[in-house]
Design a protein around this motif. Sequence first.
Motif, PDB file in Angstrom:
ATOM      1  N   ILE A   1       0.869  -1.181   0.000  1.00  0.00           N
ATOM      2  CA  ILE A   1       0.000   0.000   0.000  1.00  0.00           C
ATOM      3  C   ILE A   1       0.907   1.233   0.000  1.00  0.00           C
ATOM      4  O   ILE A   1       1.421   1.651   1.032  1.00  0.00           O
ATOM      5  CB  ILE A   1      -0.946   0.019   1.220  1.00  0.00           C
ATOM      6  CG1 ILE A   1      -1.722  -1.306   1.327  1.00  0.00           C
ATOM      7  CG2 ILE A   1      -1.887   1.213   1.134  1.00  0.00           C
ATOM      8  CD1 ILE A   1      -2.624  -1.604   0.166  1.00  0.00           C
ATOM      9  N   ASP A   2       1.093   1.795  -1.164  1.00  0.00           N
ATOM     10  CA  ASP A   2       2.067   2.877  -1.347  1.00  0.00           C
ATOM     11  C   ASP A   2       1.399   4.238  -1.143  1.00  0.00           C
ATOM     12  O   ASP A   2       1.310   5.060  -2.060  1.00  0.00           O
ATOM     13  CB  ASP A   2       2.696   2.773  -2.739  1.00  0.00           C
ATOM     14  CG  ASP A   2       3.963   3.610  -2.862  1.00  0.00           C
ATOM     15  OD1 ASP A   2       4.461   4.058  -1.812  1.00  0.00           O
ATOM     16  OD2 ASP A   2       4.434   3.804  -3.989  1.00  0.00           O
ATOM     17  N   ILE A   3       0.916   4.459   0.081  1.00  0.00           N
ATOM     18  CA  ILE A   3       0.325   5.734   0.488  1.00  0.00           C
ATOM     19  C   ILE A   3       1.075   6.199   1.731  1.00  0.00           C
ATOM     20  O   ILE A   3       1.183   5.442   2.705  1.00  0.00           O
ATOM     21  CB  ILE A   3      -1.182   5.592   0.799  1.00  0.00           C
ATOM     22  CG1 ILE A   3      -1.951   5.133  -0.444  1.00  0.00           C
ATOM     23  CG2 ILE A   3      -1.759   6.914   1.310  1.00  0.00           C
ATOM     24  CD1 ILE A   3      -3.421   4.834  -0.187  1.00  0.00           C
ATOM     25  N   PRO A   4       1.615   7.413   1.733  1.00  0.00           N
ATOM     26  CA  PRO A   4       2.448   7.837   2.862  1.00  0.00           C
ATOM     27  C   PRO A   4       1.649   8.001   4.156  1.00  0.00           C
ATOM     28  O   PRO A   4       0.457   8.282   4.146  1.00  0.00           O
ATOM     29  CB  PRO A   4       3.027   9.180   2.390  1.00  0.00           C
ATOM     30  CG  PRO A   4       2.078   9.666   1.347  1.00  0.00           C
ATOM     31  CD  PRO A   4       1.532   8.445   0.673  1.00  0.00           C
ATOM     32  N   TYR A   5       2.362   7.800   5.261  1.00  0.00           N
ATOM     33  CA  TYR A   5       1.838   8.125   6.592  1.00  0.00           C
ATOM     34  C   TYR A   5       2.304   9.541   6.929  1.00  0.00           C
ATOM     35  O   TYR A   5       3.297  10.003   6.382  1.00  0.00           O
ATOM     36  CB  TYR A   5       2.388   7.140   7.627  1.00  0.00           C
ATOM     37  CG  TYR A   5       1.909   5.718   7.466  1.00  0.00           C
ATOM     38  CD1 TYR A   5       0.795   5.259   8.150  1.00  0.00           C
ATOM     39  CD2 TYR A   5       2.596   4.819   6.657  1.00  0.00           C
ATOM     40  CE1 TYR A   5       0.359   3.937   8.018  1.00  0.00           C
ATOM     41  CE2 TYR A   5       2.178   3.506   6.507  1.00  0.00           C
ATOM     42  CZ  TYR A   5       1.065   3.069   7.194  1.00  0.00           C
ATOM     43  OH  TYR A   5       0.644   1.773   7.061  1.00  0.00           O
TER      44      TYR A   5
END
Length: 262
Positions: free
Chosen positions: A222-226
């Motif tokens: 899941i390549d969504i930043p925190y």
Amino acid sequence: MPLMSFEGINVIYNQGQPNQVHALKDVTGTITEGEFISIIGPSGCGKSTLLHTLDGLIHPTAGHVYINGKRIEGPSGEKAMVFQDFALMPWQTVFQNVAFGLRLAGKKDRDVKDHVMRFIKMVGLEGFEHKYPHQLSGGMKQRVGIARAFAVEPKILLMDEPFSAIDEQTREIMQEEVLKMLQQEKKTVIFITHSIDEAVFMSHRVFLMSVRPGRIIDDLKIDIPYPRTLETKLLPQYQEYKSKIWDHLKGEVTRQYQKGEA
């Protein structure tokens, strides 16, 4: 070296008996320190069996689990479990429940007061430390279970559908709060859920499992930043990940029906 690895895990219940069940087959994977890994798959695919095997509560029929390259044989202080049904002692206060693991280690409440209170405050329950479980809402009970797991300071948190017993609004708030706590405490998490939305929102990677006997048939990054917030769910790529997981589950459930096991 990964923090945790597992190789060729097979679990067969009642092996050699007429009611034999092959729950897991050749399950292999690695988990890096600080990762949040969700496990999702059709009902009955062996998600909880895998989690309990990684915790050491179930001994696999074949295969091994390692932490920092060392084979594990059972539960240990390196891991802590958060259950879906809270698993609190009803006769003990919030403070006593959070201190439970430390007491098992031989420590007295008076010796760990500040430590326990730190985690009670972290989950937003300061002022409730002398309350009993029957005096708490479902969300508050789950906060106690999470604080109890954090208090023993494990390397790895194993979470078995921890939000399934609370309402949807509380669930979304808890997702954000737990992510904040995990980033603050730098924990590694293995998380079981039936919720596609929850898996995408919280995870670095999602292990997609097959119908029984369960196998990991995809490892979705899941390549969504925190940090992630509720606004994250409005991103186009967020919806794309949800669709990909749904397509997987739909295909596996269809297979399950075709096998007559649904």
